[in-house]
Write a protein that holds these residues in place. Structure first.
Motif, PDB file in Angstrom:
ATOM      1  N   THR A 316      42.592  -0.469  79.648  1.00 18.44           N
ATOM      2  CA  THR A 316      44.096  -0.081  79.745  1.00 18.44           C
ATOM      3  C   THR A 316      44.275  -0.108  81.202  1.00 18.44           C
ATOM      4  OG1 THR A 316      44.166   1.238  77.899  1.00 18.44           O
ATOM      5  CG2 THR A 316      45.756   1.525  79.493  1.00 18.44           C
ATOM      6  N   ILE A 317      43.450   0.426  82.305  1.00 23.39           N
ATOM      7  CA  ILE A 317      43.660   0.429  83.438  1.00 23.39           C
ATOM      8  C   ILE A 317      43.423  -1.129  84.162  1.00 23.39           C
ATOM      9  CG2 ILE A 317      42.438   1.219  85.879  1.00 23.39           C
ATOM     10  CD1 ILE A 317      41.274   3.718  84.188  1.00 23.39           C
ATOM     11  N   ARG A 318      42.435  -1.739  83.590  1.00 31.00           N
ATOM     12  CA  ARG A 318      42.699  -3.134  83.696  1.00 31.00           C
ATOM     13  C   ARG A 318      43.654  -3.984  83.554  1.00 31.00           C
ATOM     14  NH1 ARG A 318      37.369  -6.021  81.548  1.00 31.00           N
ATOM     15  NH2 ARG A 318      36.334  -4.453  82.971  1.00 31.00           N
ATOM     16  N   GLY A 319      44.505  -3.565  82.455  1.00 31.55           N
ATOM     17  CA  GLY A 319      45.530  -4.277  82.099  1.00 31.55           C
ATOM     18  C   GLY A 319      46.722  -3.889  83.214  1.00 31.55           C
ATOM     19  N   PHE A 320      46.661  -2.586  83.514  1.00 32.03           N
ATOM     20  CA  PHE A 320      47.621  -1.951  84.553  1.00 32.03           C
ATOM     21  C   PHE A 320      47.159  -2.879  85.750  1.00 32.03           C
ATOM     22  CE2 PHE A 320      47.940   2.388  82.555  1.00 32.03           C
ATOM     23  CZ  PHE A 320      48.639   1.963  81.624  1.00 32.03           C
ATOM     24  N   ALA A 321      46.158  -3.121  86.420  1.00 30.27           N
ATOM     25  CA  ALA A 321      45.846  -3.818  87.528  1.00 30.27           C
ATOM     26  C   ALA A 321      46.017  -5.178  87.338  1.00 30.27           C
ATOM     27  CB  ALA A 321      44.244  -3.582  87.863  1.00 30.27           C
ATOM     28  N   ASP A 322      45.794  -5.669  86.505  1.00 29.15           N
ATOM     29  CA  ASP A 322      46.265  -7.066  86.266  1.00 29.15           C
ATOM     30  C   ASP A 322      47.899  -7.247  86.189  1.00 29.15           C
ATOM     31  OD1 ASP A 322      43.641  -7.861  85.986  1.00 29.15           O
ATOM     32  OD2 ASP A 322      43.796  -7.867  83.678  1.00 29.15           O
ATOM     33  N   SER A 323      48.668  -6.305  85.681  1.00 30.53           N
ATOM     34  CA  SER A 323      49.946  -6.477  85.734  1.00 30.53           C
ATOM     35  C   SER A 323      50.444  -5.904  86.917  1.00 30.53           C
ATOM     36  CB  SER A 323      50.697  -5.108  84.717  1.00 30.53           C
ATOM     37  OG  SER A 323      50.239  -4.096  85.050  1.00 30.53           O
ATOM     38  N   LEU A 324      49.841  -5.090  87.731  1.00 29.91           N
ATOM     39  CA  LEU A 324      50.216  -5.008  89.215  1.00 29.91           C
ATOM     40  C   LEU A 324      50.156  -6.173  90.066  1.00 29.91           C
ATOM     41  CD1 LEU A 324      48.899  -1.408  89.790  1.00 29.91           C
ATOM     42  CD2 LEU A 324      51.473  -2.308  89.548  1.00 29.91           C
ATOM     43  N   ALA A 328      52.932  -8.005  91.757  1.00 32.77           N
ATOM     44  CA  ALA A 328      52.608  -8.222  93.240  1.00 32.77           C
ATOM     45  C   ALA A 328      53.033  -9.814  93.629  1.00 32.77           C
ATOM     46  CB  ALA A 328      51.242  -7.746  94.060  1.00 32.77           C
ATOM     47  N   HIS A 329      52.233 -10.556  92.786  1.00 38.45           N
ATOM     48  CA  HIS A 329      52.468 -12.052  92.871  1.00 38.45           C
ATOM     49  C   HIS A 329      54.085 -12.630  93.172  1.00 38.45           C
ATOM     50  CE1 HIS A 329      52.192 -16.311  92.311  1.00 38.45           C
ATOM     51  NE2 HIS A 329      51.308 -16.452  92.978  1.00 38.45           N
ATOM     52  N   GLU A 330      54.672 -11.897  91.803  1.00 37.69           N
ATOM     53  CA  GLU A 330      55.980 -12.255  91.357  1.00 37.69           C
ATOM     54  C   GLU A 330      56.819 -11.822  92.809  1.00 37.69           C
ATOM     55  OE1 GLU A 330      59.216 -14.207  89.430  1.00 37.69           O
ATOM     56  OE2 GLU A 330      56.979 -14.296  89.393  1.00 37.69           O
ATOM     57  N   ALA A 331      56.507 -10.301  93.206  1.00 36.30           N
ATOM     58  CA  ALA A 331      57.335  -9.808  94.098  1.00 36.30           C
ATOM     59  C   ALA A 331      57.229 -10.384  95.471  1.00 36.30           C
ATOM     60  CB  ALA A 331      57.018  -8.299  94.356  1.00 36.30           C
ATOM     61  N   ALA A 332      56.013 -11.047  95.726  1.00 31.08           N
ATOM     62  CA  ALA A 332      56.176 -11.815  96.928  1.00 31.08           C
ATOM     63  C   ALA A 332      56.922 -13.214  96.892  1.00 31.08           C
ATOM     64  CB  ALA A 332      54.523 -12.376  97.168  1.00 31.08           C
ATOM     65  N   ASN A 333      56.821 -13.771  95.706  1.00 32.28           N
ATOM     66  CA  ASN A 333      57.948 -15.108  95.447  1.00 32.28           C
ATOM     67  C   ASN A 333      59.179 -14.680  95.723  1.00 32.28           C
ATOM     68  OD1 ASN A 333      55.534 -16.863  95.180  1.00 32.28           O
ATOM     69  ND2 ASN A 333      55.735 -16.520  92.567  1.00 32.28           N
ATOM     70  N   GLN A 334      59.410 -13.374  95.016  1.00 32.80           N
ATOM     71  CA  GLN A 334      61.087 -13.045  95.070  1.00 32.80           C
ATOM     72  C   GLN A 334      61.235 -12.726  96.646  1.00 32.80           C
ATOM     73  OE1 GLN A 334      61.198  -9.845  92.425  1.00 32.80           O
ATOM     74  NE2 GLN A 334      61.122 -10.980  90.688  1.00 32.80           N
ATOM     75  N   LEU A 335      60.533 -12.036  97.417  1.00 34.13           N
ATOM     76  CA  LEU A 335      60.725 -11.688  98.474  1.00 34.13           C
ATOM     77  C   LEU A 335      60.834 -13.092  99.596  1.00 34.13           C
ATOM     78  CD1 LEU A 335      60.927  -9.593 100.788  1.00 34.13           C
ATOM     79  CD2 LEU A 335      58.412  -9.624 101.228  1.00 34.13           C
ATOM     80  N   HIS A 336      59.865 -13.958  99.234  1.00 34.31           N
ATOM     81  CA  HIS A 336      60.019 -15.262 100.054  1.00 34.31           C
ATOM     82  C   HIS A 336      61.608 -15.937  99.633  1.00 34.31           C
ATOM     83  CE1 HIS A 336      56.110 -15.533 102.041  1.00 34.31           C
ATOM     84  NE2 HIS A 336      55.775 -15.425 100.681  1.00 34.31           N
ATOM     85  N   THR A 337      62.076 -15.721  98.657  1.00 30.14           N
ATOM     86  CA  THR A 337      63.232 -16.329  98.176  1.00 30.14           C
ATOM     87  C   THR A 337      64.389 -15.760  98.928  1.00 30.14           C
ATOM     88  OG1 THR A 337      62.555 -16.922  96.061  1.00 30.14           O
ATOM     89  CG2 THR A 337      64.837 -16.792  96.253  1.00 30.14           C
TER      90      THR A 337
END
Length: 528
Positions: A316-324, A328-337
C-alpha cells in the motif's frame, strides 16, 4: 547395572524372574507329587491291613496261648510280600504281637489306635515310630462285630521318598528345559528392544524424552507428525495454535480434524511441500512437509499472518509512493504548461488551465474523504485511484458511498478493499475501453454493503464458486506459493468480521459484494 542398556537390564530382570518362577513351579510340583504319593501310600497300607485283618489265621492265633508264635511269622511274610516296612498285630490296648524288630514284641504300639478301637476302618496317619516317621494304617480285627485286635501296616517316609527320586530328576529336567526356552525368548525380546532403543539405557532414554518434550513445547514452529495412513501422531502447542485445534486429535486422519479442505487434502496426500502458503480460519501459514522414512510424514508450520499484513501495508505504501511519483511527474508537466502560457503572455488561459487541473485532481480526494470516515481506507482508495489512472483505468466512487468510522477493524477493511480493487484493476486492463472500476458502499438494515465492479471480461461460467479458493487465479504467475491468495484473504477477513462475500456479473465485468454487520454503536459521521 545402571550403566547397562535398557535391553540388557530387561534381559537380566527377566532371567531372574523366570528363574524364580520356574524354581517355584518345580518346588510346587514336587510338593504336589509328594502329597499325592503319600496319599497313595496310605491307601495301599489300608488295603494290606484290611487283607490281613480278615485273614482267619489271625482270629485263630488270637485264641492260641502264645499268639506271637503264629502272628510274627505271618506278619513278616506279609511284610516281605507287600514291600512294606512293618506289619504289626496288637491287642486293643496296643500291646504288640508282632514287629520287624523282635525286641519290640510285647511293647506298646507308638501311634494313634483310638479310631480303630472305635471300629473305624479307614484311619491313616504319618507318625514317628520306632523305625522313624512312617505312613501307616490302623484297622480293627472283628469277631462277630466286636473289635478283638488291631492290625497296623506302614512304610517309612524314607522309603516313600526313594520312590520319588526318579520323578525329581524329571521335574528338574523339565524346569531346566523351560528355563532355557524362556531365556531364549527373553534374549530375542532383548535384541528387539536393543534395536528399537538404539542400545540406550533407561536414564539416557528418560533424559532424551525430557529434552524432546521441552523442545517440542517450546519451539515457535508448528510441528505435526503423520503416519503412513495420514493419521495424526503428534501435534505440538504451536501447531495447535496455528491450526486452531481443540481436543485430542491423535489417531484421527488429518483431513478429518476440522482443517480447511485445501489444507487438509494437502497434508493428507503425503507429498513433499516447500513453503506453500495456506489459510486457516484466521491465519496464514507456510507449510513444509517431507517424508520421515517408513514412519510417515513430518509437517512444519510457520505463522505468516503478521508478515503478510506487513507486506500488504508495504505494498500500500509503495502504491502511495508510486502514485505520488506519478502525480509529481504530472504536476511538473502541468507546471511547465502554466509557465509556458505565462511566458507567451496568455496569463488568463494559464489561470483557467491551472484551476481546471486542480479541480480534477481534488475532486476524487474530496469525494473519498467525504464518503469514507476510516483514514486508512480513504488513503488506500486515493492511492489505488492514482495507480489505476497511471495504468489507464478510471477508479470512480459512486455517489452516496458512505463508510462510517468504527464499522470494522481498519486492517481488515484495507485487506478487503485493497485486494478487490487490485483484482478489479487487473481485470479492467483485460477488457475493452473505456476501462473503469467502481467502488460503492452503503449501509442497509444494519449492514455495510461494499461493492467493487469492473469493466473487465468477467468470470467464466462456473468460476464463481472457485474464486475464493486458495490457489485459484486468472493471473499467470511462476510462483504457486502466493498464487490466488487475495480473494481467499478477502473471504477470511469478511468471515472473521461476521460477514459474507458474493460474486456476480455486472453490466460488463464482475461484481464482488462484501456484506459486513455494523455495530449498533456506530454512527454515520458523514450523514450525521
Amino acid at each position: 547395572m545402571r550403566r547397562w542398556s535398557l535391553a540388557g537390564q530387561m534381559f537380566a530382570l527377566q532371567a531372574v524372574v523366570i528363574a524364580l518362577v520356574m524354581g517355584g513351579v518345580a518346588v510346587a510340583a514336587y510338593l504336589r507329587i509328594d502329597a499325592s504319593n503319600t496319599e497313595a501310600t496310605g491307601t495301599e497300607m489300608l488295603a494290606v491291613a484290611h487283607t490281613l485283618a480278615v485273614d482267619p489265621a489271625v482270629l485263630a492265633a488270637l485264641d492260641d496261648p502264645d499268639p506271637s508264635a503264629v502272628l510274627q511269622p505271618l506278619a513278616e511274610r506279609v511284610r516281605a510280600d507287600t514291600a512294606t516296612d512293618f506289619v504289626v498285630v496288637m491287642t486293643t490296648s496296643g500291646i504288640r504281637y508282632s514287629h520287624p524288630t523282635v525286641s519290640e514284641i510285647g511293647r506298646t504300639f507308638q501311634g494313634t489306635i483310638a479310631p480303630a478301637v472305635a471300629g473305624r476302618t479307614d484311619y491313616t496317619e504319618t507318625y514317628p515310630g520306632t523305625l522313624g516317621p512312617s505312613v501307616r494304617a490302623v484297622v480293627p480285627v472283628f469277631d462277630g462285630g466286636r473289635v478283638v485286635a488291631l492290625v497296623s501296616v506302614g512304610r517309612t517316609l524314607t522309603a516313600v521318598s526313594r520312590e520319588l527320586a526318579p520323578l525329581v530328576g524329571q521335574i528338574l529336567a523339565a524346569a531346566a528345559a523351560a528355563l532355557l526356552l524362556a531365556a531364549g525368548g527373553s534374549w530375542l525380546v532383548s535384541r528387539w528392544v536393543r534395536r528399537t532403543t538404539h542400545d540406550l539405557g533407561p536414564a539416557e532414554l528418560a533424559r532424551m524424552y525430557s529434552y524432546y518434550d521441552a523442545v517440542l513445547h517450546a519451539v515457535r514452529e508448528g510441528l505435526v507428525l503423520l503416519d503412513r495412513e495420514g493419521r495424526v501422531q503428534l501435534v505440538n502447542d504451536e501447531a495447535r495454535r496455528l491450526l486452531a485445534l481443540t481436543g485430542d486429535v491423535q489417531g484421527s486422519r488429518v483431513d478429518e480434524i476440522g482443517l480447511p479442505t485445501v489444507l487438509g487434502d494437502a497434508l493428507a496426500d503425503g507429498e513433499p511441500r516447500s513453503d506453500e502458503i495456506h489459510l486457516t480460519a484466521d491465519r496464514i501459514v507456510v507449510v513444509n512437509s517431507g517424508a520421515a522414512g517408513r514412519l510417515g510424514t513430518v509437517v512444519t508450520l510457520r505463522d505468516h499472518t503478521e508478515l503478510r499484513a506487513l507486506v500488504s501495508e508495504l505494498e500500500t505504501i509503495r502504491g502511495f509512493a508510486d502514485s505520488l511519483h506519478a502525480q509529481a511527474h504530472e504536476a511538473a508537466n502541468q507546471l511547465h504548461t502554466v509557465v509556458s502560457l505565462i511566458e507567451l503572455g496568455r496569463a488568463e488561459e494559464a489561470l483557467e488551465y491551472a484551476t481546471a487541473e486542480l479541480e480534477v485532481a481534488q475532486h476524487l480526494t474530496d469525494a473519498v474523504l467525504a464518503a469514507i470516515a476510516v483514514p486508512e481506507l480513504a488513503a488506500l482508495v486515493v492511492g489505488k485511484a492514482a495507480v489505476a489512472a497511471e495504468r489507464g483505468v478510471e477508479l470512480d466512487l459512486d455517489d452516496g458511498t458512505v463508510v462510517p468510522d468504527g464499522v470494522a477493524d481498519a486492517r481488515d477493511l484495507v485487506t478487503i478493499v485493497g485486494n478487490l480493487l487490485d483484482n478489479a484493476i487487473d481485470a479492467a486492463l483485460d477488457g475493452a475501453e473505456p476501462r473503469w472500476v467502481r467502488l460503492d458502499a452503503v449501509t442497509v438494515s444494519g449492514e455495510l454493503v461494499l461493492r467493487v465492479s469492473d469493466s473487465g471480461p468477467g468470470l467464466a461460467s462456473g468460476a464463481a464458486d472457485q474464486a475464493f479458493t486458495r490457489g485459484w487465479s486468472t493471473k499467470p504467475t511462476d510462483n504457486d506459493a502466493g498464487r490466488g491468495l487475495g480473494l481467499a484473504l478477502v473471504r477470511r477477513a469478511a468471515h472473521r468480521l461476521g460477514g459474507r462475500v458474493e460474486v456476480g456479473a455486472g453490466e460488463r465485468g464482475a461484481v464482488f459484494t462484501v456484506v459486513l454487520p455494523v455495530p449498533v454503536d456506530v454512527t454515520d459521521p458523514v450523514r450525521a
